[in-house]
Enzyme design. Structure first.
Site, PDB file in Angstrom:
ATOM      1  N   SER A  59       0.824  -1.067  -0.016  1.00  0.00           N
ATOM      2  CA  SER A  59      -0.049  -0.110  -0.074  1.00  0.00           C
ATOM      3  C   SER A  59       0.915   1.270  -0.048  1.00  0.00           C
ATOM      4  CB  SER A  59      -0.944   0.142   1.256  1.00  0.00           C
ATOM      5  OG  SER A  59      -1.630   1.136   1.506  1.00  0.00           O
ATOM      6  N   GLU A  60       0.996   1.928  -1.254  1.00  0.00           N
ATOM      7  CA  GLU A  60       2.005   3.001  -1.203  1.00  0.00           C
ATOM      8  C   GLU A  60       1.668   4.129  -0.714  1.00  0.00           C
ATOM      9  OE1 GLU A  60       3.183  -0.334  -3.904  1.00  0.00           O
ATOM     10  OE2 GLU A  60       1.340   0.785  -3.752  1.00  0.00           O
ATOM     11  N   GLN A  82       8.774   0.150  -3.846  1.00  0.00           N
ATOM     12  CA  GLN A  82       9.803  -1.048  -4.396  1.00  0.00           C
ATOM     13  C   GLN A  82       9.906  -0.418  -6.025  1.00  0.00           C
ATOM     14  OE1 GLN A  82       7.984  -4.998  -5.195  1.00  0.00           O
ATOM     15  NE2 GLN A  82       9.264  -5.349  -3.473  1.00  0.00           N
ATOM     16  N   PHE A  83       9.299  -0.004  -6.510  1.00  0.00           N
ATOM     17  CA  PHE A  83       9.392   0.356  -7.992  1.00  0.00           C
ATOM     18  C   PHE A  83       8.788   1.737  -8.225  1.00  0.00           C
ATOM     19  CE2 PHE A  83      10.414  -3.999  -8.770  1.00  0.00           C
ATOM     20  CZ  PHE A  83      11.369  -3.958  -9.424  1.00  0.00           C
ATOM     21  N   ALA A  84       9.491   2.876  -9.083  1.00  0.00           N
ATOM     22  CA  ALA A  84       8.875   4.269  -9.218  1.00  0.00           C
ATOM     23  C   ALA A  84       7.403   4.104  -9.907  1.00  0.00           C
ATOM     24  CB  ALA A  84       9.813   4.951  -9.962  1.00  0.00           C
ATOM     25  N   ASP A  85       7.354   2.988 -10.663  1.00  0.00           N
ATOM     26  CA  ASP A  85       6.131   2.672 -11.285  1.00  0.00           C
ATOM     27  C   ASP A  85       4.818   2.621 -10.217  1.00  0.00           C
ATOM     28  OD1 ASP A  85       8.637   1.373 -12.376  1.00  0.00           O
ATOM     29  OD2 ASP A  85       7.183   1.477 -14.210  1.00  0.00           O
ATOM     30  N   TYR A  86       5.087   2.229  -9.305  1.00  0.00           N
ATOM     31  CA  TYR A  86       4.190   2.026  -8.227  1.00  0.00           C
ATOM     32  C   TYR A  86       3.742   3.419  -7.084  1.00  0.00           C
ATOM     33  CZ  TYR A  86       4.923  -2.666  -9.836  1.00  0.00           C
ATOM     34  OH  TYR A  86       5.157  -3.810 -10.450  1.00  0.00           O
ATOM     35  N   ILE A  87       4.468   4.388  -7.331  1.00  0.00           N
ATOM     36  CA  ILE A  87       4.479   5.367  -6.675  1.00  0.00           C
ATOM     37  C   ILE A  87       3.069   6.322  -6.736  1.00  0.00           C
ATOM     38  CG2 ILE A  87       5.363   7.231  -7.901  1.00  0.00           C
ATOM     39  CD1 ILE A  87       7.199   7.878  -5.689  1.00  0.00           C
ATOM     40  N   HIS A 129       7.566  -1.556 -14.990  1.00  0.00           N
ATOM     41  CA  HIS A 129       8.903  -1.485 -14.155  1.00  0.00           C
ATOM     42  C   HIS A 129      10.037  -0.727 -14.863  1.00  0.00           C
ATOM     43  CE1 HIS A 129       6.796  -5.095 -12.750  1.00  0.00           C
ATOM     44  NE2 HIS A 129       7.400  -5.235 -11.546  1.00  0.00           N
TER      45      HIS A 129
END
Length: 337
Positions: A59-60, A82-87, A129
């Site tokens: 849960s970002e 974990q990856f900027a794609d999930y920010i 990713h």
């Protein structure tokens, strides 16, 4: 002096601050027992304990929200995405809360949060990713955005970020974790071992946020770059035999306008590189700054080499990545202008 890759330098920075300051906490998805997907937090939980380095739910928004509450109560949280794609689920917390709390509270509260996350492509990570969303965050007043290109800067900038009393987004170019990359995927991977910027001092030191680094000096053209593209620029300029003044921005906000101006006024030509998509990318801001401040020094139109305005493709990764061919074309064009 110890030699480290960027993963080891980041881990060492976290260890230094956790050892110095009991208020520094590290948390995120899989950062504890597993040590992070890229191993940047390996061994920290074992050394500093479950209450100082721990795993969170996926849960970002919750990760950053917890960090804001911790910071308001005197802690210095280091939150990993974990990856900027999930920010993106955390964007509201970052933009509306973390970056605004000092202003909204008239200085009664601060938000000494460091959010670190891997960015960029070059590892066949596909569209989910490989993203480089840095420009979205440079638009936020009250947030600092930094991106190192080598182990020495990574450690010094991360320590500076943790010690900063305002929120800092620390972006880690994942293609550079284990060595510099010249943009040619067909060459063998290179290592930071034996590289001058892979020599990382022991203990505490900082790199000033807001100061660029001149990777190498030249008189023909100014190249503005950051992250992975710094090394692509260096390789292409060498191959072309060009005297390039290569500026590694390191810090996107605040940026080092003095170094940018001095370089462009000297060379009269400017090429801007970044891996992110072109439209509204940070290169557009850099181009505007150069145009505003160096117009009468320019001998040719500013050139930008960037990713395309598409999702980052998996099968066509190297058509998207702004590699040596496109960078070389831009350098030749600006010299002919």
């Amino acid at each position: 002096m110890p030699e480290m890759n960027m993963i080891e330098a980041i881990r060492d920075a976290l260890d230094v601050k956790m050892s110095q300051d009991p208020d520094v906490l590290v948390f995120g998805e899989d950062v504890g027992y597993f040590g992070g997907v890229f191993r940047c937090t390996a061994g920290l939980q074992e050394k500093h304990g479950l209450h100082r380095c721990f795993d969170t739910p996926i849960s970002e928004g919750g990760i950053v929200g917890i960090a804001i509450g911790m910071a308001a109560n005197g802690l210095r949280p280091v939150a990993e995405i974990q990856f900027a794609d999930y920010i993106y689920p955390a964007y509201d917390q970052i933009a509306s809360e973390a970056a605004r709390v000092r202003y909204r509270s008239n200085g009664d509260f601060t938000s000494p949060i460091t959010i670190h996350t891997p960015v960029g492509g070059g590892i066949y990570g596909g569209t989910t990713h490989s993203q480089s969303p840095e420009a979205l965050f440079t638009h936020i007043s009250g947030l600092k955005t930094i991106i190192p290109s080598n182990p020495y800067d990574a450690k010094g900038l991360l320590i500076a970020a943790i010690e900063d009393n305002d929120p800092v987004l620390f972006l880690e170019p994942k293609r550079l974790y284990n060595g510099p990359f010249d943009g040619d995927p067909h060459k063998p991977a290179t290592s930071w071992k034996g590289h001058p910027l892979g020599e990382v001092p022991k203990g505490h030191y900082t790199v000033e946020i807001g100061e660029a680094r001149k990777l190498r000096s030249g008189t023909d053209v100014t190249i503005l770059a950051y992250g992975t593209m710094v090394w692509v620029a260096d390789a292409v300029a060498k191959d072309l035999g060009m005297s390039a003044d290569i500026i590694d921005l390191r810090s996107l906000l605040p940026y080092d306008l003095d170094m940018i101006k001095a370089s462009v006024e000297m060379t009269g030509r400017c090429v801007i590189l970044h891996e992110a998509t072109r439209t509204s990318g940070f290169g557009a801001e850099l181009s505007a700054l150069v145009q505003e401040h160096c117009f009468y020094s320019l001998e040719a139109p500013i050139q930008r080499v960037t990713g395309w305005d598409t999702p980052y493709p998996h099968a066509q990764e190297w058509a998207y990545f702004p590699g040596p061919k496109r960078v070389g074309q831009a350098l030749r064009k600006v010299m002919e202008g």
